[in-house]
Design an enzyme around this catalytic site. Structure first.
Site, PDB file in Angstrom:
ATOM      1  N   TYR A  81      69.539 131.422  39.720  1.00 38.14           N
ATOM      2  CA  TYR A  81      70.946 131.370  39.285  1.00 38.14           C
ATOM      3  C   TYR A  81      71.395 132.738  38.733  1.00 38.14           C
ATOM      4  O   TYR A  81      70.715 133.327  37.872  1.00 38.14           O
ATOM      5  CB  TYR A  81      71.152 130.268  38.221  1.00 38.14           C
ATOM      6  CG  TYR A  81      72.520 130.383  37.596  1.00 38.14           C
ATOM      7  CD1 TYR A  81      73.656 130.104  38.346  1.00 38.14           C
ATOM      8  CD2 TYR A  81      72.685 130.839  36.286  1.00 38.14           C
ATOM      9  CE1 TYR A  81      74.922 130.273  37.801  1.00 38.14           C
ATOM     10  CE2 TYR A  81      73.948 131.005  35.734  1.00 38.14           C
ATOM     11  CZ  TYR A  81      75.055 130.729  36.503  1.00 38.14           C
ATOM     12  OH  TYR A  81      76.302 130.901  35.966  1.00 38.14           O
ATOM     13  N   GLY A  82      72.532 133.210  39.203  1.00 37.35           N
ATOM     14  CA  GLY A  82      73.007 134.558  38.902  1.00 37.35           C
ATOM     15  C   GLY A  82      72.999 134.941  37.434  1.00 37.35           C
ATOM     16  O   GLY A  82      72.609 136.050  37.076  1.00 37.35           O
ATOM     17  N   GLY A  83      73.432 134.028  36.571  1.00 33.20           N
ATOM     18  CA  GLY A  83      73.490 134.346  35.142  1.00 33.20           C
ATOM     19  C   GLY A  83      72.115 134.610  34.543  1.00 33.20           C
ATOM     20  O   GLY A  83      71.981 135.229  33.489  1.00 33.20           O
ATOM     21  N   HIS A  92      82.336 140.571  25.830  1.00 38.94           N
ATOM     22  CA  HIS A  92      82.437 139.561  26.882  1.00 38.94           C
ATOM     23  C   HIS A  92      83.933 139.378  27.186  1.00 38.94           C
ATOM     24  O   HIS A  92      84.521 138.368  26.825  1.00 38.94           O
ATOM     25  CB  HIS A  92      81.797 138.263  26.359  1.00 38.94           C
ATOM     26  CG  HIS A  92      81.594 137.223  27.406  1.00 38.94           C
ATOM     27  ND1 HIS A  92      81.454 135.887  27.095  1.00 38.94           N
ATOM     28  CD2 HIS A  92      81.506 137.298  28.754  1.00 38.94           C
ATOM     29  CE1 HIS A  92      81.286 135.198  28.207  1.00 38.94           C
ATOM     30  NE2 HIS A  92      81.319 136.024  29.219  1.00 38.94           N
ATOM     31  N   CYS A 146      87.480 128.396  29.516  1.00 38.16           N
ATOM     32  CA  CYS A 146      88.640 128.412  28.620  1.00 38.16           C
ATOM     33  C   CYS A 146      89.792 129.217  29.206  1.00 38.16           C
ATOM     34  O   CYS A 146      90.649 129.704  28.478  1.00 38.16           O
ATOM     35  CB  CYS A 146      88.263 129.005  27.272  1.00 38.16           C
ATOM     36  SG  CYS A 146      87.228 127.936  26.311  1.00 38.16           S
ATOM     37  N   GLY A 147      89.802 129.415  30.515  1.00 44.68           N
ATOM     38  CA  GLY A 147      90.943 130.086  31.136  1.00 44.68           C
ATOM     39  C   GLY A 147      90.800 131.587  31.270  1.00 44.68           C
ATOM     40  O   GLY A 147      91.786 132.282  31.515  1.00 44.68           O
ATOM     41  N   ARG A 173      79.925 128.832  42.158  1.00 49.93           N
ATOM     42  CA  ARG A 173      80.613 130.124  42.026  1.00 49.93           C
ATOM     43  C   ARG A 173      80.833 130.819  43.358  1.00 49.93           C
ATOM     44  O   ARG A 173      80.298 130.410  44.388  1.00 49.93           O
ATOM     45  CB  ARG A 173      79.782 131.030  41.100  1.00 49.93           C
ATOM     46  CG  ARG A 173      79.846 130.504  39.680  1.00 49.93           C
ATOM     47  CD  ARG A 173      79.087 131.324  38.693  1.00 49.93           C
ATOM     48  NE  ARG A 173      79.273 130.750  37.373  1.00 49.93           N
ATOM     49  CZ  ARG A 173      80.015 131.284  36.405  1.00 49.93           C
ATOM     50  NH1 ARG A 173      80.646 132.404  36.589  1.00 49.93           N
ATOM     51  NH2 ARG A 173      80.114 130.681  35.235  1.00 49.93           N
ATOM     52  N   SER A 182      83.158 130.282  28.129  1.00 52.28           N
ATOM     53  CA  SER A 182      83.203 129.729  29.489  1.00 52.28           C
ATOM     54  C   SER A 182      84.168 128.551  29.560  1.00 52.28           C
ATOM     55  O   SER A 182      84.234 127.743  28.630  1.00 52.28           O
ATOM     56  CB  SER A 182      81.820 129.238  29.908  1.00 52.28           C
ATOM     57  OG  SER A 182      80.994 130.323  30.169  1.00 52.28           O
TER      58      SER A 182
HETATM   59  C1  SPV Z   1      79.592 133.045  31.799  1.00 52.07           C
HETATM   60  O1  SPV Z   1      79.037 131.950  31.738  1.00 52.07           O
HETATM   61  O2  SPV Z   1      80.152 133.548  30.826  1.00 52.07           O
HETATM   62  C2  SPV Z   1      79.594 133.786  33.064  1.00 52.07           C
HETATM   63  C3  SPV Z   1      78.680 133.395  34.106  1.00 52.07           C
HETATM   64  O3  SPV Z   1      80.299 134.747  33.195  1.00 52.07           O
HETATM   65  S1  SPV Z   1      77.066 133.916  33.816  1.00 52.07           S
HETATM   66  O4  SPV Z   1      76.777 134.998  34.701  1.00 52.07           O
HETATM   67  O5  SPV Z   1      76.221 132.778  34.045  1.00 52.07           O
HETATM   68  O6  SPV Z   1      76.977 134.372  32.435  1.00 52.07           O
HETATM   69 MN    MN Z   2      80.936 135.481  31.280  1.00 43.54          MN
END
Ligand code: SPV
Ligand code: MN
Length: 625
Positions: A223-225, A251, A275-276, A390, A273
């Site tokens: 998973y990317g995150g 962030h 929240c717009g 995503r 995450s």
């Molecule tokens: C977040 O969850 O704030 C994201 C996606 O931008 S991640 O890459 O999973 O952090």
């Molecule tokens: Mn983020």
């Protein structure tokens, strides 16, 4: 480089890749690579020098390795993560702390020696049978005070491909900087994969951040995150670096709001995450610099921001043609896009939760073959796509990209916005009295209510200062102090605002339309240039009715009623007092290094609210001020 390392490298890499690597004259880099190639034992090593052929090698490998599959539209591919690997693994993401370093109870840490021992054990031979990709990137624009060079080692062509879309190339920068380069390093291995090409050993999923050596390790996850080193993993390293050097890693989105005439005023904005944040970054008629992470520096007495990235790893749930025209157009045109964890339909198209049109009755998704009504082990219905599904795309694919995206000196920050999911307390938009008041009552007091899309109970308020809590690598109090200090000697500090897109009436109905935010940003833009007035309340400055009425007509062509205004901008004294109590308690109990001024500013706000309550009660309309 000493002869021995050279010999080892040549043998490991083969002549072609070796030549690409040694053009970078940096012994630390070479030693680092030798160490992890020897430990992880990949079958082959590929060095990406950012040439077109090398980029293509990575995109083609992603298909050949089965980490991505082609979809029907040109350039579109689909990647799946394991059913159990659909989000950031907070539990197993730890900052490795040497003995004696205390980051406080809100930051997830692990003893450095133990963590390093464990991760090196896990990494032993973990890349057997795989190709290792060595890729170079630059965080922030190239040739700039903001730039941080990075090297990523990964055995996942999907991760390398994602980074190619998301980050600026860095090979030339490494060549140029040679042995003087100070860089961040990332080691990722997805580990063993099953027949669906997803991680088999999730129990050995670890993400360890060694702030001492600026190395991040990530294993047994896709998973990317958890894996895209330059995203949330680099953030922890950058927060510490910035804290030492006097700049901020936030962030935050970066957005250009178009004011009267040709004026563009830049905002940064922090939102937890869901929240717009993305819909704000993609506001119609405005221009995007970035949607997720910003570096902020003081240059010549002015706050300036850059997008750390150049692409977007965006949540796809809810994207529809009506509310998200830019994203919709991008997603429905040919171009390089990696979809992850959406539904693949029988004709090679994609579908996701709350997309326009009917949900296809069957297809293939992160759970395998899927049909409406499919349930998981616990009997819970599996939706067509994961709520955290995503798309990964370069920002170049968007029609609303701001021309200053790569400006080496960034863009001037006129305003900073903090927004959470809040059903009953904060007004839709409000300006703070000054920098300190804003950082403390808006940023450091940020909370957000949990939603059905996050794990755990719904509607619980989670404390999330600056929406950065998950990524902090310095104690929370120190981080708040860094923010306070940042604005201290600026010529004109950015104005700090809060927004709340989620305010509800007593019956649970939203008090605003999704599009109302367009008006809030135009109002804030005018405030920054002192072209519109405001009303002072105990919690900050709110818009006047007449100004909003005019803006609603100009921007949305709608009639904004006094009744709407009163419902939205009424000061909710009781809820605001409760919020202060909650926030104060958290800082008292969980943050031992809270700057004293935080309590002073919250106490002053409490006194103002109490005074108002004595005079006008718990719910006070704007005409009382
Ligand atoms: C977040 O969850 O704030 C994201 C996606 O931008 S991640 O890459 O999973 O952090
Ligand atoms: Mn983020």
């Amino acid at each position: 480089m000493d002869q021995e390392s050279k010999g080892i490298l040549k043998e490991m890499l083969g002549e072609g890749e070796y030549q690409k690597l040694v053009r970078i004259e940096n012994p630390d880099l070479h030693k680092f690579i030798v160490r992890y190639v020897e430990l992880c034992k990949p079958d082959r090593v590929f060095v990406n020098n950012d040439s077109r052929e090398d980029f293509e090698h990575i995109t083609e490998s992603a298909i050949k390795n089965g980490e991505e599959s082609k979809l029907v539209v040109e350039g579109h591919t689909i990647h799946f993560d394991s059913f159990y690997d659909q989000g950031r693994d907070k539990e197993h993401t730890n900052i490795l702390v040497p003995k004696g370093l205390d980051l406080g109870p809100t930051i997830s840490t692990r003893d450095r020696d133990e963590g390093l021992m464990e991760i090196h054990e896990i990494l032993k031979g973990l890349m057997k049978g795989k190709e290792l990709y060595i890729c170079f990137f630059c965080l922030g624009p190239a040739n700039s005070e903001f730039s941080i060079p990075c090297v990523q080692l990964t055995d996942s062509s999907y991760v390398a491909h994602s980074e190619q879309l998301l980050y600026r190339p860095g090979y030339d920068e490494f060549v140029r900087q040679g042995s003087s380069a100070h860089f961040f390093k990332f080691v990722h291995s997805q580990g063993e994969l099953d027949e669906r090409n997803v991680c088999k050993n999730i129990d050995k999923r670890r993400i360890y951040i060694d702030v001492d050596s600026n190395i991040v390790y990530s294993t047994n996850t896709q998973y990317g995150g958890n894996t895209i080193g330059l995203k949330k993993l680099a953030m922890r390293l950058a927060i510490r670096k910035g804290s030492k050097e006097g700049w901020l890693t936030e962030h935050m989105l970066v957005l250009g709001i178009h004011g009267p005439g040709d004026r563009v005023t830049y905002f940064t904005g922090a939102f937890p995450s869901l929240c717009g944040k993305t819909s704000t970054a993609m506001l119609e008629g405005e221009s995007i610099i970035g949607d997720d992470i910003a570096y902020l520096r003081r240059l010549d007495g002015e706050a300036r921001a850059v997008n750390v990235e150049k692409g977007m790893f965006g949540i796809i749930m809810g994207v529809n043609s009506q509310d998200d025209p830019y994203q919709w157009n991008m997603l429905h045109n040919p171009g390089e896009i990696i979809f992850s964890n959406v539904l693949v339909t029988e004709n090679g198209g994609v579908h996701w939760i709350e997309r326009d049109g009917d949900i296809p009755s069957r297809g293939y998704n992160y759970s395998g073959d899927w049909g409406i009504g499919k349930k998981d082990e616990k009997g819970k219905e599996i939706q067509c796509s994961h709520p955290n599904a995503r798309f990964t795309v370069s920002l170049n694919n968007f029609q609303n990209l701001d021309p200053k995206i790569d400006d080496p000196s960034g863009v001037p920050v006129g305003g900073i916005v903090y927004g959470g999911r809040d059903s009953d307390t904060c007004v839709p938009v409000e300006e703070s009295f000054n920098w300190i008041h804003g950082i403390i009552t808006k940023g450091a007091s940020l909370e957000s209510e949990t939603t059905a899309a996050t794990l755990g109970k719904e509607g619980v308020r989670a404390f999330n200062p600056m929406s950065n809590l998950d990524f902090l690598s310095v104690p929370v109090g120190k981080y708040i102090q860094d923010n306070l200090d940042f604005g201290a000697d600026l010529r004109k500090p950015p104005l700090i605002f809060s927004v709340n897109y989620f305010l509800k009436d007593g019956k649970g109905n939203f008090l605003n339309e999704k599009t109302d935010k367009k008006v809030w940003y135009k109002w804030m833009e005018l405030r920054i240039h002192d072209e519109v007035g405001s009303i002072e309340t105990p919690t900050g400055k709110i818009p006047k009715y007449e100004d909003l009425k005019r803006l609603f007509m100009e921007v949305l062509n709608t009639d904004y009623t006094l009744e709407d205004y009163n419902g939205q901008f009424m000061v909710r004294v009781k809820e605001n007092l409760a919020r202060i109590d909650r926030i104060k308690k958290i800082y008292e109990k969980k943050v031992s290094d809270t700057p004293g001024i935080l309590f002073e500013v919250l106490d002053e706000q409490r006194q103002r609210l109490n005074k108002l309550r004595e005079k006008h009660g718990d719910y006070v309309l704007p005409d009382k001020f």
